[in-house]
Scaffold this motif. Structure first.
Motif, PDB file in Angstrom:
ATOM      1  N   UNK A 111       0.846  -1.207   0.000  1.00  0.00           N
ATOM      2  CA  UNK A 111       0.000   0.000   0.000  1.00  0.00           C
ATOM      3  C   UNK A 111       0.878   1.253   0.000  1.00  0.00           C
ATOM      4  N   UNK A 112       1.961   1.235   0.785  1.00  0.00           N
ATOM      5  CA  UNK A 112       2.891   2.368   0.810  1.00  0.00           C
ATOM      6  C   UNK A 112       3.590   2.508  -0.545  1.00  0.00           C
ATOM      7  N   UNK A 113       3.916   1.387  -1.179  1.00  0.00           N
ATOM      8  CA  UNK A 113       4.555   1.428  -2.506  1.00  0.00           C
ATOM      9  C   UNK A 113       3.627   2.116  -3.497  1.00  0.00           C
ATOM     10  N   UNK A 114       2.357   1.739  -3.493  1.00  0.00           N
ATOM     11  CA  UNK A 114       1.387   2.323  -4.431  1.00  0.00           C
ATOM     12  C   UNK A 114       1.251   3.827  -4.188  1.00  0.00           C
ATOM     13  N   UNK A 115       1.099   4.221  -2.943  1.00  0.00           N
ATOM     14  CA  UNK A 115       0.940   5.640  -2.624  1.00  0.00           C
ATOM     15  C   UNK A 115       2.184   6.443  -3.002  1.00  0.00           C
ATOM     16  N   UNK A 116       3.345   5.886  -2.738  1.00  0.00           N
ATOM     17  CA  UNK A 116       4.585   6.593  -3.024  1.00  0.00           C
ATOM     18  C   UNK A 116       4.948   6.663  -4.490  1.00  0.00           C
ATOM     19  N   UNK A 117       4.594   5.636  -5.247  1.00  0.00           N
ATOM     20  CA  UNK A 117       4.946   5.595  -6.670  1.00  0.00           C
ATOM     21  C   UNK A 117       4.000   6.435  -7.519  1.00  0.00           C
ATOM     22  N   UNK A 118       2.851   6.791  -6.985  1.00  0.00           N
ATOM     23  CA  UNK A 118       1.884   7.543  -7.782  1.00  0.00           C
ATOM     24  C   UNK A 118       0.982   6.587  -8.529  1.00  0.00           C
ATOM     25  N   UNK A 119      -0.220   7.006  -8.729  1.00  0.00           N
ATOM     26  CA  UNK A 119      -1.238   6.109  -9.267  1.00  0.00           C
ATOM     27  C   UNK A 119      -1.208   5.954 -10.789  1.00  0.00           C
ATOM     28  N   UNK A 120      -0.579   6.877 -11.517  1.00  0.00           N
ATOM     29  CA  UNK A 120      -0.727   6.842 -12.970  1.00  0.00           C
ATOM     30  C   UNK A 120      -0.046   5.649 -13.652  1.00  0.00           C
ATOM     31  N   UNK A 121       1.079   5.173 -13.118  1.00  0.00           N
ATOM     32  CA  UNK A 121       1.777   4.056 -13.754  1.00  0.00           C
ATOM     33  C   UNK A 121       1.807   2.812 -12.876  1.00  0.00           C
ATOM     34  N   UNK A 167      16.600  -0.552 -11.107  1.00  0.00           N
ATOM     35  CA  UNK A 167      17.182   0.633 -10.466  1.00  0.00           C
ATOM     36  C   UNK A 167      16.153   1.754 -10.290  1.00  0.00           C
ATOM     37  N   UNK A 168      15.253   1.913 -11.270  1.00  0.00           N
ATOM     38  CA  UNK A 168      14.184   2.924 -11.150  1.00  0.00           C
ATOM     39  C   UNK A 168      13.314   2.606  -9.943  1.00  0.00           C
ATOM     40  N   UNK A 169      12.937   1.349  -9.788  1.00  0.00           N
ATOM     41  CA  UNK A 169      12.104   0.946  -8.652  1.00  0.00           C
ATOM     42  C   UNK A 169      12.894   1.095  -7.348  1.00  0.00           C
ATOM     43  N   UNK A 170      14.155   0.678  -7.357  1.00  0.00           N
ATOM     44  CA  UNK A 170      14.994   0.813  -6.157  1.00  0.00           C
ATOM     45  C   UNK A 170      15.057   2.267  -5.705  1.00  0.00           C
ATOM     46  N   UNK A 171      15.320   3.168  -6.656  1.00  0.00           N
ATOM     47  CA  UNK A 171      15.419   4.589  -6.318  1.00  0.00           C
ATOM     48  C   UNK A 171      14.095   5.105  -5.761  1.00  0.00           C
ATOM     49  N   UNK A 172      12.980   4.704  -6.378  1.00  0.00           N
ATOM     50  CA  UNK A 172      11.674   5.120  -5.888  1.00  0.00           C
ATOM     51  C   UNK A 172      11.425   4.645  -4.471  1.00  0.00           C
ATOM     52  N   UNK A 173      11.775   3.393  -4.183  1.00  0.00           N
ATOM     53  CA  UNK A 173      11.579   2.840  -2.838  1.00  0.00           C
ATOM     54  C   UNK A 173      12.507   3.513  -1.829  1.00  0.00           C
ATOM     55  N   UNK A 174      13.745   3.811  -2.243  1.00  0.00           N
ATOM     56  CA  UNK A 174      14.671   4.535  -1.364  1.00  0.00           C
ATOM     57  C   UNK A 174      14.137   5.927  -1.047  1.00  0.00           C
ATOM     58  N   UNK A 175      13.645   6.618  -2.097  1.00  0.00           N
ATOM     59  CA  UNK A 175      13.113   7.970  -1.894  1.00  0.00           C
ATOM     60  C   UNK A 175      11.929   7.976  -0.933  1.00  0.00           C
ATOM     61  N   UNK A 176      11.187   6.876  -0.891  1.00  0.00           N
ATOM     62  CA  UNK A 176      10.045   6.771   0.026  1.00  0.00           C
ATOM     63  C   UNK A 176      10.460   6.292   1.407  1.00  0.00           C
ATOM     64  N   UNK A 177      11.742   5.944   1.569  1.00  0.00           N
ATOM     65  CA  UNK A 177      12.224   5.439   2.848  1.00  0.00           C
ATOM     66  C   UNK A 177      11.899   3.971   3.078  1.00  0.00           C
ATOM     67  N   UNK A 178      11.501   3.248   2.028  1.00  0.00           N
ATOM     68  CA  UNK A 178      11.167   1.832   2.165  1.00  0.00           C
ATOM     69  C   UNK A 178      12.386   0.930   2.004  1.00  0.00           C
ATOM     70  N   UNK A 179      13.475   1.486   1.466  1.00  0.00           N
ATOM     71  CA  UNK A 179      14.761   0.788   1.362  1.00  0.00           C
ATOM     72  C   UNK A 179      15.832   1.751   1.846  1.00  0.00           C
TER      73      UNK A 179
END
Length: 191
Positions: A111-121, A167-179
């Motif tokens: 749920x946090x991944x979805x909220x952090x990544x944005x809903x469009x993609x 790497x795109x997903x890794x960076x997104x998760x890092x930016x959200x504090x999930x990694x």
């Protein structure tokens, strides 16, 4: 990251008589009423072919691009050896899809991944599928993210596409504090 499957296509001739190939090639299966192509599997390296009357071939199941090239050239030689004529000497092999896996080795709150990544993609319907479907624009790949931290990448035309998608997903998760950035790099290197 591990490559699990490479799918490639080529054209080996202007046309094939699939009944003749089925009769001559041990293990070949052709049931025209069920599927318009002949299915042929090889064991070393492991791969499967779909062979069509148009002379087109789809090869799947290999773990790398070099194996794809090797099994297609071997198939061409095998077809020549059973009397199939007019096989192209240098067929163009086009990678259609690479499927790879990776593991961040961390539990994720989807749920946090979805909220952090944005809903469009991003798509997440846990009643229908247990992972988050992330459509990465550049490179154009789809990354399935699971709560176990495991990823499946599909749609890449090169191994680099798949690596960049991770790497795109890794960076997104890092930016959200999930990694954590230092730990995830070590985990990816060990994956």
């Amino acid at each position: 990251m591990n490559v699990e499957n490479v799918v490639a296509s080529t054209k080996l001739a202007d046309e094939f008589d699939l009944y003749k190939i089925e009769a001559e090639l041990e293990g070949a299966e052709y049931k025209k009423e069920k599927f318009p192509g002949l299915v042929y599997r090889v064991k070393a390296p492991k791969a499967a072919f779909l062979i069509f009357t148009s002379g087109k071939i789809v090869c799947t199941g290999a773990k790398n691009i070099e194996d794809i090239r090797r099994v297609i050239i071997t198939l061409a030689e095998t077809l020549k050896s059973i009397g199939i004529e007019n096989i192209y000497s240098e067929p163009e092999i086009i990678v259609q899809n690479i499927v790879a896996t990776a593991d961040f080795k961390v539990d994720l709150n989807l749920n946090a991944v979805v909220l952090g990544m944005g809903m469009e993609n991003v798509e997440y319907e846990p009643e229908q599928f247990p992972g988050v479907v992330c459509r990465v624009k550049k490179p154009k790949v789809v990354v399935l993210v699971f709560s176990s931290g495991k990823l499946v990448v599909t749609g890449g035309k090169t191994v680099n596409d798949c690596e960049e998608g991770v790497q795109v997903i890794r960076k997104g998760l890092e930016d959200m504090g999930l990694l954590s950035s230092s730990g995830s790099e070590q985990q990816i290197a060990g994956a």
